[in-house]
Design a protein around this motif. Structure first.
Motif, short mmCIF file in Angstrom:
data_model
loop_
_atom_site.label_atom_id
_atom_site.label_comp_id
_atom_site.label_asym_id
_atom_site.label_seq_id
_atom_site.Cartn_x
_atom_site.Cartn_y
_atom_site.Cartn_z
N LEU A 1 0.76 -1.12 -0.03
CA LEU A 1 0.09 -0.17 0.08
C LEU A 1 1.00 1.18 0.15
O LEU A 1 0.53 2.14 -0.82
N TRP A 2 1.83 1.19 0.93
CA TRP A 2 2.71 2.52 0.82
C TRP A 2 3.83 2.67 -0.05
O TRP A 2 4.33 3.60 -0.06
N GLU B 1 0.61 7.88 -5.55
CA GLU B 1 -0.58 8.43 -5.57
C GLU B 1 -1.22 8.35 -7.02
O GLU B 1 -0.39 8.70 -7.94
N ILE C 1 -5.21 5.69 -5.52
CA ILE C 1 -4.61 6.03 -4.28
C ILE C 1 -4.54 7.62 -4.21
O ILE C 1 -4.03 8.34 -4.92
N ARG D 1 -5.87 5.96 1.18
CA ARG D 1 -4.56 5.47 1.77
C ARG D 1 -4.77 5.13 3.19
O ARG D 1 -4.48 4.21 4.12
#
Length: 561
Positions: A39-40, A44, A62, A67
């Motif tokens: 996810l991180w 974006e 994202i 998030r």
């Protein structure tokens, strides 16, 4: 989609039942951790699109809001996984990452079709956490739960279809209530968010889930609904009053409820009300407050359900009338439960103090005095029933003689981690504020705010003590409290049975005479065709010739006309 943490969790869940012992536990722990890493690492913006039946889908999008919620879901999944490590039930252990993956997928969805798919999968997968109880009660509760989830999905699908028909597109952004189908989508979200009169599925079914199932249910479905509201309906005035009502009415049910897990279910609706009101206010502060409180609630509500699950595991009950004195046998669980109680009650240095206050501030800035007073009353009420009642009646009330072992080690580890997160958010709220979707210009630790909150908590605790000492507090009794679920659990079945009995009596009263009249009518109609009737006797040749001439002439005449 290949880099989606949701897909990682859901595919990984398929491998959980195939392993045993340590390898299964390792896989279960790795899935949410790997999901957080993926996810991180995602940049974006919208991910790669997919064309399907002429529709352009965006499975992964994202931004700060998506998030934040996906991170909260993955952290909750990790805590729940640790809590479930002692199980020998592959069904529950496989459903946890699958269910968490659907919530993460919904939070990352960039279009309404993808949202709908994960929305439905969340409802279908989570039902197994109730059925895992393997009792008649849990089976029936799971069916009622599934019906509510499917109705919500059908409403959302109808709303999406109307938007497509009107050419509104599939992008999942601000929806409001002005476009075609938007009201249906809001109603679908309202069911999963437990709006007033649509809430009964939650209090009806969550307490029937397994020890681990109730913990797993608490962070995902309802918070996914809050996310959809924050994404699609910020600033919708209707939500302000809906949220205010949600904060108030569960208090009265929670005070008289005997089952402490059901008290937590009502408390969940109360906390959802704060989030809904914050979304309704809208603006940076309102959406930030609702989002921050949703993430905090994922942790402290899980912590409280964990504590009550440990009590249920060791004593076999969570009835307040059957508990008390457990601090002697389960001191660590009692202490961790009190951390959760302090967090949900918004004590300074605990999580909700830093998140719920943002919602209160947003309401105050809009000069919504009545709503602000309702939320203030609800804040005192949640301390009354969740902050005091649950730890008091479970651990410190009249000793019922339970002498049991402390909760299993993995349960205590999960509760300890959840408690540390609750304290961490309360002590250093900027760690959470930096993840919020809008820049934060708010300081929770001001002298007036701290003093006012301590005064509120002190007065609420004094009121509780006075009511208990004077005997005016409703006693914990073995009872069943009627809620909106009485409509489909009592009224509709009884109405159906009454109608069935009335039809049966009517059939018995009218059936014999009607059958008698029918037989007489049939006899009269078919009498000329019987063997002894005139039409059945042999006719002479000249009579048959005249009949043939007559019929042929009639046909010719009709043809000429």
């Amino acid at each position: 989609m290949t880099s989606s943490p949701a897909l990682l969790l859901m595919l990984g869940a398929a491998g959980v039942p195939l392993l045993r012992g340590l390898p299964r536990r390792v896989l279960m722990l790795l899935l949410p951790v790997a999901g957080l890493v993926v996810l991180w690492l995602l940049p974006e913006g919208p991910g790669a699109g997919i064309a399907l039946f002429g529709l352009e889908l965006t499975p992964v999008r994202i931004d700060a809001l998506s998030r934040l919620f996906a991170t909260g879901f993955l952290v909750a999944a990790l805590l729940t996984t640790i809590y479930a490590l002692h199980l020998r039930d592959p069904l529950q252990q496989a459903v946890i990452p699958l269910y968490a993956g659907t919530a993460v997928g919904g939070a990352l969805a960039g279009d309404l079709v993808t949202l709908f798919v994960f929305w439905e999968l969340a409802g279908l997968s989570s039902a197994f956490l109730i059925w895992a109880g393997r009792t008649e009660r849990s089976y029936r509760a799971g069916m009622r739960y599934l019906v509510a989830q499917l109705i919500s999905g059908l409403l959302m699908l109808a709303g999406i279809a109307l938007r497509i028909q009107a050419g509104e597109g599939l992008a999942f952004g601000y929806l409001g209530l002005n476009g075609p189908g938007d009201a249906l989508i809001l109603l679908a979200v309202g069911i999963k968010c437990a709006f007033p009169l649509l809430h009964a599925w939650l209090t009806d079914t969550y307490p029937e889930a397994t020890v681990v199932g109730a913990v797993a249910l608490s962070p995902f479905t309802t918070k996914l609904a809050v996310y959809v509201l924050a994404r699609g309906f910020p600033g919708t005035d209707l939500l302000i009053w809906v949220g205010a009502a949600m904060t108030v009415f569960p208090i009265f049910y929670a005070v008289i409820e005997n089952d402490l897990r059901r008290v937590l279910a009502y408390s969940m609706i109360n906390q959802l009300g704060f989030m809904v009101a914050g979304v309704g206010v809208g603006g940076a502060l309102g959406v930030n407050g609702a989002s921050a409180h949703a993430v905090a609630d994922m942790v402290f509500k899980s912590l409280l359900f964990m504590a009550m699950g440990a009590v249920l595991l060791r004593t076999g009950t969570t009835k307040g009338s059957e508990l008390g004195g457990l601090y002697k046998s389960m001191p660590q669980t009692a202490a961790l439960c009190m951390v959760g109680a302090a967090s949900i009650s918004a004590f300074p240095l605990f999580s909700a103090f830093a998140t719920k206050s943002m919602i209160m501030e947003a309401v105050g800035q809009e000069h919504l005095t009545v709503v602000w007073l309702l939320l203030l009353f609800a804040s005192a009420g949640v301390f009354h029933h969740a902050g005091i009642k649950i730890p008091y009646f479970a651990f410190f009330a009249h000793d019922r003689g339970h002498r049991v072992a402390e909760a299993p080690l993995n349960m205590r580890v999960a509760m300890t981690l959840a408690a540390l997160i609750c304290v961490g958010i309360g002590v250093a709220p900027n760690l959470l504020y930096e993840l919020l979707p809008h820049p934060v210009d708010y300081v929770p630790y001001t002298a007036p705010h701290v003093i006012n909150q301590l005064q509120l908590l002190l007065l609420a605790s004094m009121a509780f003590t006075l009511l208990v000492r004077t005997g005016l507090y409703p006693p914990e009794l073995r009872s069943v409290n009627l809620d909106a679920d009485v409509v489909y659990r009592r009224v509709l079945p009884r109405g159906w049975h009454a109608l069935s009995h009335a039809v049966t009596r009517l059939r018995r009263a009218l059936g014999p005479p009607l059958r008698h009249r029918g037989r007489n009518l049939w006899s009269a109609t078919t009498r000329p065709l019987r063997p002894e009737a005139e039409l059945a006797t042999p006719w002479s040749t000249h009579v048959m010739v005249w009949w043939a001439v007559f019929l042929l002439g009639t046909v010719l005449l009709l043809a000429l006309l």
